[in-house]
Design a protein around this motif. Structure first.
Motif, short mmCIF file in Angstrom:
data_model
loop_
_atom_site.label_atom_id
_atom_site.label_comp_id
_atom_site.label_asym_id
_atom_site.label_seq_id
_atom_site.Cartn_x
_atom_site.Cartn_y
_atom_site.Cartn_z
N TYR A 1 92.43 85.97 19.65
CA TYR A 1 91.44 85.42 20.58
C TYR A 1 91.77 85.91 21.98
CZ TYR A 1 95.10 81.80 21.18
OH TYR A 1 96.29 81.14 21.40
N SER B 1 89.03 90.45 21.84
CA SER B 1 88.49 89.85 20.61
C SER B 1 86.98 89.79 20.57
CB SER B 1 89.07 88.45 20.41
OG SER B 1 88.68 87.59 21.47
N GLU B 2 86.33 89.73 21.74
CA GLU B 2 84.87 89.68 21.78
C GLU B 2 84.30 90.86 22.57
OE1 GLU B 2 83.34 85.24 21.43
OE2 GLU B 2 84.91 85.36 22.95
N GLY C 1 86.85 91.29 12.42
CA GLY C 1 85.97 90.43 13.19
C GLY C 1 84.53 90.76 12.84
N ILE D 1 78.67 90.55 18.11
CA ILE D 1 79.50 90.24 19.27
C ILE D 1 78.67 90.39 20.54
CG2 ILE D 1 81.53 90.88 20.61
CD1 ILE D 1 82.78 91.94 18.03
N GLY E 1 77.48 87.43 22.95
CA GLY E 1 78.18 87.50 24.22
C GLY E 1 77.24 87.35 25.41
N GLY F 1 83.53 82.25 12.83
CA GLY F 1 82.76 82.06 14.06
C GLY F 1 82.62 80.58 14.33
N ASN G 1 81.11 81.53 19.60
CA ASN G 1 82.32 82.33 19.77
C ASN G 1 82.53 83.14 18.50
OD1 ASN G 1 83.39 81.61 22.42
ND2 ASN G 1 83.53 79.56 21.57
N THR G 2 82.54 84.46 18.63
CA THR G 2 82.61 85.35 17.48
C THR G 2 84.04 85.79 17.20
OG1 THR G 2 82.10 87.19 18.97
CG2 THR G 2 80.25 86.19 17.80
N ARG G 3 84.93 84.83 17.11
CA ARG G 3 86.36 85.12 16.93
C ARG G 3 87.04 83.89 16.37
NH1 ARG G 3 87.97 81.83 20.94
NH2 ARG G 3 86.82 81.85 22.90
#
Length: 449
Positions: free
Chosen positions: A82, A86-87, A104, A110, A114, A272, A289-291
């Motif tokens: 994270y 990470s994103e 991921g 992402i 984001g 996620g 949050n994509t992590r």
């Protein structure tokens, strides 16, 4: 399955990923700055590579150095943890261009999530409830005022590319709006390189509730219940727990199934988290949050599912570990983020840990990369470790947490342990009667006393 994974991170999450790799029989590569040469994940990894000096931009954010480390060691996949990269959709694309696997989501997801404005539009399209607000970016003119009046004051001005509370201002009245727009836009430009801001209805006393999801990238997705992250300071989470004290089985299933269905349609892959504000029985989408999240152990404790291990396995083409009807929520879990900070002023307290004694016993878990004699560097976040406890009920969990906090020793630096020892004895916390503004109000009262 992957042969060798490079862990593009540091601290407790790097160690957490390393442990999952070892249990899967995967070789590991630790990368580190010169400040982290003695870090625990460096000591335990199969190989290690120094990728630069202490500043993050010259080491953990240095994509060419990370690519070189992959080439030198023969790593075929990268886990970003994270924070850091990470994103970063471009990082995921660059790895793919070099025939390396990014553990991921797809870069497109992402990038989509984001952008807070596009994420909100996407959530709305997928049937996820959203906070009333502008449909896109606004400017400090009559258009913004008209939208704010339609929403109703107070309103929240938020950075489109933001996070962590930066580029976020509240306008309580029409007179406040112009300054809030200008200030938020300036902060957003400075922090994210994008001055775009949008408007949302400002909720008075909401909870912060997030739903953990897991997708296989082929249209399969499940939810793993919720975490309540309402205890925050300056929009940073301090204490997380699951299940939420305010949700029942029916409301959990309803919002969870809504989110899982959306992720199925999106064909999302990996872990996620969909974050919501919750007030008066209604959920309002904030962001995705994509992590892996800092607070993922809470979900692991109540579901028995190793999220990092599954993240790796699914990235390698594996299936979901179970179907939705096989997911069960067992007991209660709470996580406290113990930071190297003064417990009153929250001033960072880097330095050498003279004595360290982690608590133990049934249902107690410590996710930390520190040890006695370890020097917490001043260059990165101040997390010492996460204390996570589990009990058959919330009452048992709170009693176990109280005991574990009293048992934990971190000497030589200041930490937030005294704050948690006080919080776990507060009637409002014991009753689960708190909201996202509660902690800051509590801290202000403590200073006044």
């Amino acid at each position: 399955m992957f042969d060798k994974i490079l862990i593009a991170n540091r601290g407790e999450i790097a160690l957490r990923i390393l442990r999952a790799c070892k249990e899967l029989g995967i070789s590991t590569v630790a990368v580190h700055s010169t400040a982290d040469a003695d870090a625990m994940h460096v000591r335990l990894a199969d190989e290690s590579v120094c990728i630069g000096p202490p500043p993050s931009k010259d080491s953990y954010l240095n994509i060419p150095a990370l690519l070189a480390a992959c080439e030198i060691t023969g790593a075929d996949a990268v886990h970003p943890g994270y924070g850091f990269l990470s994103e970063n959709a471009r990082f995921a694309e660059i790895l793919s261009d070099h025939n390396l696997h990014f553990i991921g989501p797809k870069a497109e997801h992402i990038r989509l999530m984001g952008d807070k404005i596009e994420a909100k539009k996407t959530a709305k399209r997928l049937g996820i409830p959203v906070v009333p607000g502008s449909d896109g970016a606004v400017t400090p003119d009559q258009d913004a005022m008209a939208i704010a009046k339609a929403i109703g004051f107070p309103v929240l001005v938020k950075a489109a590319a933001g996070g962590g509370g930066r580029g976020m201002k509240v306008a309580h009245t029409e007179a406040d709006l112009q300054l809030a727009l200008t200030t938020a836009a300036n902060e957003a430009k400075s922090a994210f390189g994008d001055a775009s801001v949008y408007l949302e209805k400002y909720l008075q006393k909401p909870r912060h509730i997030e739903i953990q999801v897991l997708g296989d990238g082929r249209g399969g997705a499940i939810h793993l219940g919720e975490r309540d992250c309402s205890l925050q300071r300056r929009h940073q989470k301090v204490w997380e727990e699951g299940p939420s004290p305010v949700l029942d089985v029916a409301s959990r299933a309803k919002i969870g199934n809504t989110v899982a269905k959306a992720m199925q349609e999106l064909k999302y892959i990996g872990v996620g988290t969909i974050e919501f504000l919750y007030e008066d029985g209604e959920f309002y989408f904030i962001e995705m949050n994509t992590r892996i999240q800092v607070e993922h152990p809470v979900t692991e404790m109540i579901t028995g599912i190793d999220l990092v291990l599954e993240q790796i396995r699914i990235a390698a083409g594996g299936d979901l570990p179970m179907t939705q009807d096989q997911v069960t929520i067992n007991g209660h879990s709470i996580e406290c983020r113990v930071n190297a900070e003064n417990p009153v002023s929250f001033r960072p307290s880097p330095g050498k840990i003279q004595q360290y004694h982690p608590p133990g016993g049934l249902g107690v878990r410590i996710d930390s990369a520190v040890y006695q004699g370890y020097v917490i560097p001043p260059y990165y976040d101040s997390l010492v470790g996460k204390l996570i406890v589990h009990g058959k009920s919330r009452v048992e969990c709170l009693m176990r947490l109280r005991r574990a906090l009293d048992e934990m020793v971190v000497d030589g630096i200041e930490t937030t342990l005294p704050l948690f020892r006080a919080l776990v004895r507060e009637p409002a916390i014991i009753d689960g009667d708190y909201h996202i503004h509660w902690l800051e109000q509590y801290l202000a009262g403590q200073k006044a006393d």
